[in-house]
Write a protein that holds these residues in place. Structure first.
Motif: not given
Length: 181
Positions: A115-119, A149-153, A156-157
């Motif tokens: 659930x963290x913001x980026x992978x 740098x990849x947002x966590x889908x 996703x925020x």
């Protein structure tokens, strides 16, 4: 392949090995040191930095559903600060972090990391019972080693991702990174 390389890099880093041994001695359930502790090391190495980027903090995460209050985290931070005041510890029991994040309860540390913001931040390391390095990764290591740098889908925020991207100066510190938004 990446896990072996990452393990060797950590083993060769006296500060990181010291932190891992201190965390190991706490005997916390389902623990690892995560986020910048691992991510920054990889990006430093891939950018050819001779000197490691200083750590803003050392994120020690664990999962204890029986002691979920923040008092225990503060006690652990205070203890670690007395053992080695040079290390900037941040200790968080992931069994309660779902409340802060507005998520359903997590089942363990790895679930919390999902659930963290980026992978690339959702990577940790710990010592097993034989004091060997174990890598804990919610999404694998490919994007981390690809300098992404990849947002966590899954969580996703985009505003939070953007705020972290700008606030942490990652693109300035590691200019080869590519945002995979």
């Amino acid at each position: 392949m990446y896990e072996d390389l990452l393990s060797r890099w950590i083993e060769a880093d006296p500060l990181r090995m010291r932190a891992l041994h201190l965390a190991f001695e706490l005997d916390l359930p389902d623990w690892c040191i995560a986020a910048g502790f691992v991510r920054n090391l990889v990006w430093d190495k891939l950018h050819g930095f001779a000197t490691p980027t200083p750590l803003a903090d050392i994120d020690l995460v664990y999962f204890d559903p029986f002691q979920v209050g923040p008092v225990r985290d503060r006690e652990l931070e205070a203890h670690l600060a007395t053992v080695d005041p040079s290390l900037p510890w941040s200790v968080r029991n992931q069994a309660r972090m779902h409340e802060r994040n507005g998520d359903a309860p997590y089942v363990d540390t790895l679930d919390a990391m999902r659930h963290w913001v980026e992978l690339e931040t959702a990577v940790g390391v710990r010592l097993n019972a034989q004091k060997e390095i174990e890598i804990v990764s919610a999404f694998g290591l490919d994007t981390l080693f690809a300098k992404k740098l990849t947002p966590n889908r899954l969580r996703y925020k985009p505003a939070e991702f953007s705020a972290r991207l700008n606030g942490k100066n990652w693109l300035w510190t590691w200019p080869q990174l590519q945002v995979d938004a």
